[in-house]
Design a protein around this motif. Sequence first.
Motif, mmCIF file in Angstrom:
data_model
loop_
_atom_site.group_PDB
_atom_site.id
_atom_site.type_symbol
_atom_site.label_atom_id
_atom_site.label_comp_id
_atom_site.label_asym_id
_atom_site.label_seq_id
_atom_site.Cartn_x
_atom_site.Cartn_y
_atom_site.Cartn_z
ATOM 1 N N LYS A 8 -128.615 -15.944 75.274
ATOM 2 C CA LYS A 8 -128.085 -14.782 74.557
ATOM 3 C C LYS A 8 -128.738 -13.480 75.012
ATOM 4 O O LYS A 8 -128.458 -12.422 74.457
ATOM 5 C CB LYS A 8 -128.276 -14.969 73.059
ATOM 6 C CG LYS A 8 -127.447 -16.103 72.501
ATOM 7 C CD LYS A 8 -127.594 -16.208 71.006
ATOM 8 C CE LYS A 8 -126.848 -17.404 70.495
ATOM 9 N NZ LYS A 8 -125.595 -17.067 69.866
ATOM 10 N N GLU A 10 -121.209 -6.839 72.029
ATOM 11 C CA GLU A 10 -122.310 -6.690 72.987
ATOM 12 C C GLU A 10 -122.549 -5.250 73.430
ATOM 13 O O GLU A 10 -123.494 -4.978 74.169
ATOM 14 C CB GLU A 10 -122.059 -7.572 74.220
ATOM 15 C CG GLU A 10 -122.103 -9.039 73.899
ATOM 16 C CD GLU A 10 -121.806 -9.936 75.079
ATOM 17 O OE1 GLU A 10 -122.311 -11.079 75.071
ATOM 18 O OE2 GLU A 10 -121.068 -9.517 75.998
ATOM 19 N N SER A 70 -126.115 -3.740 72.847
ATOM 20 C CA SER A 70 -127.125 -4.314 73.742
ATOM 21 C C SER A 70 -127.014 -3.734 75.147
ATOM 22 O O SER A 70 -128.027 -3.471 75.805
ATOM 23 C CB SER A 70 -126.976 -5.835 73.828
ATOM 24 O OG SER A 70 -127.184 -6.426 72.585
ATOM 25 N N LEU A 93 -129.296 -10.393 77.442
ATOM 26 C CA LEU A 93 -128.626 -9.590 78.460
ATOM 27 C C LEU A 93 -129.620 -9.242 79.561
ATOM 28 O O LEU A 93 -130.681 -8.685 79.299
ATOM 29 C CB LEU A 93 -128.078 -8.309 77.820
ATOM 30 C CG LEU A 93 -127.408 -7.322 78.762
ATOM 31 C CD1 LEU A 93 -126.125 -7.896 79.344
ATOM 32 C CD2 LEU A 93 -127.125 -6.013 78.023
#
Length: 153
Positions: free
Chosen positions: A64, A10, A13, A66
């Motif tokens: 999913k 992650e 992102s 952010l």
Amino acid sequence: MEIRTIHSGETGSIWQLFHDTVHRISQADYSESERAVWAPEDYDEPRWVSRFIRTRPLVAMEGKRLLGFAELDDDGRIDLFYVHHDRQGEGIGRALMQRLKAEAASRGLSRLYCDASINARPFFEAMGFIEVEQRRLERHGQPVQVLLMEYKA
């Protein structure tokens, strides 16, 4: 919305949210050169992965997607705290802050503090922080004005 610690994969992102948010919401308070040193265009993945292994940021997720993230250092310092530029004012930051405050309490911390951007002042004040001082941080040779803000439980 789910708030949890970062998962592997992650980091990109989170960096993108950080970069885009700095460049889109800080235009009124910071020059282009200030924003460029605050959130540079180049993504140094090993540096960010290493950072997030150390800081274990909380992330706010919608499925999913952010929505925001926040870091809490062992001494109560909040270094990065960002909500997606398109989702501000929806309670995401409030939820992240409540979770940070709970985490701080579980660690026995009675003080939280941060170097907040000028445009983040209203949010931090709404969360019970007070401005301690205005100061300039040096980022890659460019001074950037920030506000030292503090919260005491």
